[in-house]
Write a protein that holds these residues in place. Structure first.
Motif, short mmCIF file in Angstrom:
data_model
loop_
_atom_site.label_atom_id
_atom_site.label_comp_id
_atom_site.label_asym_id
_atom_site.label_seq_id
_atom_site.Cartn_x
_atom_site.Cartn_y
_atom_site.Cartn_z
N TYR A 136 0.86 -1.19 0.00
CA TYR A 136 0.00 0.00 0.00
C TYR A 136 0.90 1.23 0.00
N VAL A 137 0.70 2.13 -0.96
CA VAL A 137 1.56 3.30 -1.12
C VAL A 137 1.07 4.43 -0.21
N GLU A 138 1.93 4.85 0.70
CA GLU A 138 1.63 5.99 1.56
C GLU A 138 2.03 7.31 0.89
N ARG A 149 3.43 0.35 2.85
CA ARG A 149 3.13 -0.55 3.97
C ARG A 149 2.92 -1.96 3.44
N CYS A 150 3.53 -2.92 4.14
CA CYS A 150 3.33 -4.34 3.85
C CYS A 150 2.40 -4.91 4.91
N LYS A 176 10.52 2.15 3.42
CA LYS A 176 10.90 2.95 2.26
C LYS A 176 11.39 1.98 1.19
N ILE A 177 10.67 1.89 0.08
CA ILE A 177 11.08 1.01 -0.99
C ILE A 177 11.91 1.80 -1.98
N ARG A 178 13.01 1.21 -2.42
CA ARG A 178 13.96 1.90 -3.30
C ARG A 178 14.37 0.97 -4.43
N GLY A 179 14.54 1.55 -5.63
CA GLY A 179 15.01 0.76 -6.76
C GLY A 179 13.90 0.21 -7.62
N VAL A 180 12.68 0.68 -7.43
CA VAL A 180 11.54 0.25 -8.22
C VAL A 180 10.92 1.49 -8.87
N PRO A 181 10.67 1.48 -10.18
CA PRO A 181 10.05 2.65 -10.83
C PRO A 181 8.69 2.97 -10.22
N THR A 182 8.50 4.23 -9.86
CA THR A 182 7.26 4.64 -9.20
C THR A 182 6.45 5.65 -10.01
N ALA A 183 6.80 5.83 -11.29
CA ALA A 183 6.15 6.87 -12.09
C ALA A 183 4.64 6.68 -12.16
N GLU A 184 4.18 5.45 -12.16
CA GLU A 184 2.75 5.17 -12.28
C GLU A 184 2.08 4.94 -10.93
N TRP A 185 2.82 5.15 -9.86
CA TRP A 185 2.26 4.95 -8.52
C TRP A 185 1.58 6.23 -8.04
N GLY A 186 0.64 6.07 -7.14
CA GLY A 186 0.00 7.21 -6.52
C GLY A 186 -0.24 6.92 -5.05
N ALA A 187 -0.28 7.97 -4.25
CA ALA A 187 -0.53 7.79 -2.82
C ALA A 187 -1.92 7.17 -2.60
#
Length: 236
Positions: A136-138, A149-150, A176-187
């Motif tokens: 779940y993207v905060e 959140r996992c 904090k997740i790092r190294g994954v493209p987040t361009a299409e993610w939203g809060a």
């Protein structure tokens, strides 16, 4: 991969089609066989493989994957016998049998790995799949970083009416997740994340209200050295 969407309730790659509460579905939900472990691995994001020689913790993790592979083979063999005898029924038994046979072949020849789930409490150095196959993207922090959140399902023992009983509670720690493209993610959205991840220590970050907090860092883990190691072990 990395596309913001509701968590899938259907089949993931490598899963066998079956009713939600059938023995076949229970098997697949308990032990997810990655159809191609490179999907979601660090290799998918252009990272290079590590040397084949493994440290003691990585060798132990490789052995855990191998133990799960053996266990999955036994369970798939049992399910396949049930499918062929008619004791296990799916909407498409012939197709399910073909998929199970293909899964077994890939597992026996080590073309697939079975990666364990991350477990609670999360600790630095842990490697595994994200529980539930998604987060779940905060907050999106940048093109390759986000606060997520996992959801961990934890069985605890509680006392009720002077009797000890087991109960499942849900823990949702922040990472904090790092190294994954987040361009299409939203809060405030659910994102599917397959593949292997590593808890790589902890960092401080500034919250939206200006406070400082500590959070563990989740990074994609390159499974290629594990695969190479296990194949060499099998040859030796």
């Amino acid at each position: 991969m990395g596309r913001s969407s509701p968590r899938a309730t259907g089949n993931q790659p490598g899963m066998i089609v079956s009713p939600r509460h059938s023995p076949q579905r229970q098997l697949v939900s308990a032990l997810v066989v990655l159809a191609a472990w490179t999907v979601g691995s660090a290799a998918a994001w252009g990272q290079t493989a590590r040397p084949v020689a493994l440290s003691a913790p990585l060798a132990a993790f490789a052995q855990q994957c191998e133990t799960l592979r053996y266990g999955t083979i036994l369970k798939l063999e049992e399910s396949l016998r049930g499918l062929k005898s008619g004791q296990v029924v799916t909407p498409d038994n012939p197709g399910t049998i073909r998929q199970a046979e293909a899964d077994l072949k890939a597992l026996r020849t080590r073309q697939r790995l079975v990666v364990p789930l991350l477990h609670f409490p999360p600790r630095p150095g842990q490697i595994g799949r994200v529980p539930g196959g998604g987060v779940y993207v905060e907050q999106v922090l940048g093109p390759n970083e986000a606060l997520v959140r996992c959801s961990f399902h934890v069985t605890v023992i509680v006392t009720r009416n002077k009797q000890s009983v087991s109960e499942v509670v849900h823990q949702r720690p922040l990472f904090k997740i790092r190294g994954v493209p987040t361009a299409e993610w939203g809060a405030s959205s659910d994102v599917e994340l397959l593949g292997a991840f590593e808890i790589a220590g902890a960092e401080r970050y500034q919250t939206v209200d200006g406070q400082w907090a500590t959070v563990q860092v989740l990074k994609p883990f390159d499974m290629r050295p594990i695969e190479d190691y296990l194949r060499r072990q099998a040859v030796d």
